[in-house]
Design a protein around this motif. Structure first.
Motif, mmCIF file in Angstrom:
data_model
loop_
_atom_site.group_PDB
_atom_site.id
_atom_site.type_symbol
_atom_site.label_atom_id
_atom_site.label_comp_id
_atom_site.label_asym_id
_atom_site.label_seq_id
_atom_site.Cartn_x
_atom_site.Cartn_y
_atom_site.Cartn_z
ATOM 1 N N PRO A 272 -2.846 -50.409 31.433
ATOM 2 C CA PRO A 272 -2.180 -49.416 32.280
ATOM 3 C C PRO A 272 -1.044 -48.697 31.563
ATOM 4 O O PRO A 272 -0.504 -49.173 30.558
ATOM 5 C CB PRO A 272 -1.647 -50.262 33.450
ATOM 6 C CG PRO A 272 -2.520 -51.464 33.485
ATOM 7 C CD PRO A 272 -2.857 -51.749 32.042
ATOM 8 N N ALA A 276 4.038 -47.287 34.259
ATOM 9 C CA ALA A 276 3.508 -47.498 35.615
ATOM 10 C C ALA A 276 4.100 -48.784 36.211
ATOM 11 O O ALA A 276 3.502 -49.856 36.140
ATOM 12 C CB ALA A 276 1.985 -47.571 35.580
ATOM 13 N N SER A 278 4.243 -49.772 39.061
ATOM 14 C CA SER A 278 3.446 -50.357 40.138
ATOM 15 C C SER A 278 2.506 -51.435 39.607
ATOM 16 O O SER A 278 1.987 -52.250 40.373
ATOM 17 C CB SER A 278 2.636 -49.278 40.860
ATOM 18 O OG SER A 278 1.748 -48.627 39.947
ATOM 19 N N SER A 279 2.285 -51.440 38.290
ATOM 20 C CA SER A 279 1.444 -52.455 37.675
ATOM 21 C C SER A 279 2.272 -53.717 37.425
ATOM 22 O O SER A 279 3.299 -53.661 36.746
ATOM 23 C CB SER A 279 0.885 -51.947 36.342
ATOM 24 O OG SER A 279 0.408 -53.015 35.551
ATOM 25 N N ILE A 282 2.901 -54.212 33.654
ATOM 26 C CA ILE A 282 3.890 -53.297 33.073
ATOM 27 C C ILE A 282 5.296 -53.645 33.555
ATOM 28 O O ILE A 282 6.263 -53.578 32.782
ATOM 29 C CB ILE A 282 3.542 -51.837 33.414
ATOM 30 C CG1 ILE A 282 2.163 -51.473 32.852
ATOM 31 C CG2 ILE A 282 4.610 -50.890 32.875
ATOM 32 C CD1 ILE A 282 2.014 -51.686 31.354
ATOM 33 N N LYS A 283 5.420 -54.027 34.802
ATOM 34 C CA LYS A 283 6.724 -54.443 35.320
ATOM 35 C C LYS A 283 7.275 -55.605 34.507
ATOM 36 O O LYS A 283 8.462 -55.638 34.159
ATOM 37 C CB LYS A 283 6.600 -54.830 36.794
ATOM 38 C CG LYS A 283 7.933 -55.180 37.447
ATOM 39 C CD LYS A 283 7.755 -55.519 38.923
ATOM 40 C CE LYS A 283 9.090 -55.889 39.557
ATOM 41 N NZ LYS A 283 8.925 -56.241 41.003
ATOM 42 N N ASP A 338 -5.087 -64.024 36.364
ATOM 43 C CA ASP A 338 -4.412 -62.767 36.689
ATOM 44 C C ASP A 338 -3.398 -62.447 35.606
ATOM 45 O O ASP A 338 -2.338 -63.068 35.517
ATOM 46 C CB ASP A 338 -3.727 -62.878 38.049
ATOM 47 C CG ASP A 338 -3.114 -61.548 38.491
ATOM 48 O OD1 ASP A 338 -3.222 -60.549 37.741
ATOM 49 O OD2 ASP A 338 -2.527 -61.512 39.589
ATOM 50 N N GLY A 341 -2.347 -57.873 37.590
ATOM 51 C CA GLY A 341 -3.137 -56.788 38.151
ATOM 52 C C GLY A 341 -4.468 -56.590 37.447
ATOM 53 O O GLY A 341 -5.278 -55.762 37.873
ATOM 54 N N LEU A 342 -4.694 -57.299 36.372
ATOM 55 C CA LEU A 342 -5.957 -57.279 35.631
ATOM 56 C C LEU A 342 -6.427 -58.721 35.492
ATOM 57 O O LEU A 342 -5.623 -59.609 35.179
ATOM 58 C CB LEU A 342 -5.768 -56.658 34.247
ATOM 59 C CG LEU A 342 -5.257 -55.213 34.192
ATOM 60 C CD1 LEU A 342 -4.891 -54.856 32.760
ATOM 61 C CD2 LEU A 342 -6.291 -54.245 34.733
ATOM 62 N N ASP A 358 -8.569 -46.015 30.337
ATOM 63 C CA ASP A 358 -7.906 -44.830 30.868
ATOM 64 C C ASP A 358 -7.728 -43.850 29.712
ATOM 65 O O ASP A 358 -8.046 -44.178 28.562
ATOM 66 C CB ASP A 358 -6.557 -45.221 31.480
ATOM 67 C CG ASP A 358 -5.987 -44.152 32.403
ATOM 68 O OD1 ASP A 358 -6.664 -43.138 32.624
ATOM 69 O OD2 ASP A 358 -4.854 -44.337 32.898
#
Length: 370
Positions: A272, A276, A278-279, A282-283, A338, A341-342, A358
């Motif tokens: 991602p 982002a 929201s991921s 990434i957070k 997990d 998110g992936l 992506d």
């Protein structure tokens, strides 16, 4: 041969916490010098960020991690030699983050002989996925899938005159197969398909052929130096075709090599967007980076971070005294993990990893946008 105990000094505090003699060693051979050095260093910085942060929190059951990295200069024979050197140390519980398809293939006999897992090779080659290589655990999507997604995108925005330039090795064949799948789905054919030697790239005849067909876009697969050098020749010839490349070039170093030709380049991504929030993945990257005062977050750094997270999870699951056999067993049992998110799903019959792809584009400031 250069040994890289830590590619980046993330912060003075983290470096102070690094052990003199690690209790759990992880071995890496990759091209820290040579045509892929920029991406290798970015990815290893991401892995180092994760390992160092885990160490700062007490390691794994009180045991600290040490990444021992050797430079193979992107040369397959040296990659095999380095892998053998690393595997000769019984404290090395896994190999990690190799770079390149021929380079990783050269390591396979060492993996078999030493019964040691290789986690997260930076290659999307089918030969390392099907049939399952028992000691190779992929994390990133295949290069075939990346290439197919790139062609589908170009056709989706009305681009029909597309050329393909790939290395004359298994990685190039995989990318070409993916591109062809995209072409077939769109009922068109490439206006040109050419190959080059990855170790000694030469693009004179390729550029002449491209001038004759005047493509709107070129899917250009290869190392950072090869793609940047070839693009410079393409532009010098007066061609303005949009350059599209794969995620192995998703690094600041590649953009720097492209220089003024970087703007407008499309680069596939296998994780991602690094902005982002929201991921969950990434957070976590951003939280770790902020604590370590790391500011330049690139797609390659994100990938290295995610790869390290997969390996650390396997080591955690391998028991209080992890060894090669227990790490291998833990990887083979890592179903529905997990990553943020992936989900990673490994078993003895599937070491594929993720399928996420992506696309991004380099803007006028040299930053990747999606």
């Amino acid at each position: 041969m250069h040994m890289w105990k830590s590619v980046l000094a993330l912060t003075a505090s983290l470096m102070a916490l690094a052990p003199v003699h690690a209790q759990i060693k992880i071995g890496q051979t990759a091209g820290f010098t040579g045509p892929v050095a920029a991406g290798v260093r970015d990815m290893t910085a991401g892995a180092t960020l994760y390992f160092d942060t885990i160490n700062s929190r007490g390691g794994i059951d009180g045991q600290r991690l040490e990444l021992v990295s050797l430079d193979d200069q992107f040369q397959p024979p040296l990659a095999a030699k380095n892998a053998k050197t690393l595997a000769a140390d019984p404290k090395v519980v896994a190999l990690f983050l190799s770079r390149g398809t021929p380079q990783t293939q050269a390591m396979l006999p060492v993996l078999e002989q030493s019964k040691i897992a290789l986690v997260a090779p930076l290659t999307g080659a089918a030969v390392l996925r099907k049939p399952v290589q028992p000691y190779v655990f992929n994390v990133r999507a295949s290069s075939s899938r990346e290439a197919q997604r790139a062609i589908e995108h170009l056709m989706g925005v009305g681009v029909s005159r597309i050329a393909v330039v790939t290395p004359e090795d298994s990685s190039g064949l995989d990318a070409l197969a993916g591109a062809n799948a995209g072409f077939e789905a769109g009922h068109i054919k490439p206006v040109f398909a050419g190959q080059f030697n990855q170790q000694k790239p030469e693009f004179g005849s390729t550029v002449e052929a491209l001038k004759k067909v005047e493509p709107q876009a070129i899917l250009f697969v290869g190392s950072a130096q090869a793609v940047a050098g070839g693009t410079a020749l393409i532009r010098a010839a007066g061609l303005q075709a949009q350059i599209v490349t794969l995620s192995n070039n998703a690094s600041k170093g590649f953009i720097d090599l492209m220089a003024s030709n970087a703007h407008g380049t499309i680069i596939a991504q296998v994780f991602p967007n690094e902005r982002a929030i929201s991921s969950p993945l990434i957070k976590e990257v951003l939280e770790f980076a902020k604590a370590a005062h790391v500011e330049n977050i690139t797609p390659a750094l994100v990938e290295g971070f995610a790869d390290a997270k997969v390996l650390v999870e396997a080591i955690r699951r391998a028991g209080r005294a992890p060894n090669r056999a227990s790490v291998l067993a833990a990887l083979n049992g890592m179903a529905a993990y997990d990553l943020g998110g992936l989900r990673i799903n490994y078993s003895t019959s599937d070491h594929t990893g993720l399928d996420f792809v992506d696309l991004s584009i380099v803007d006028s400031t040299g930053r990747l946008r999606r």
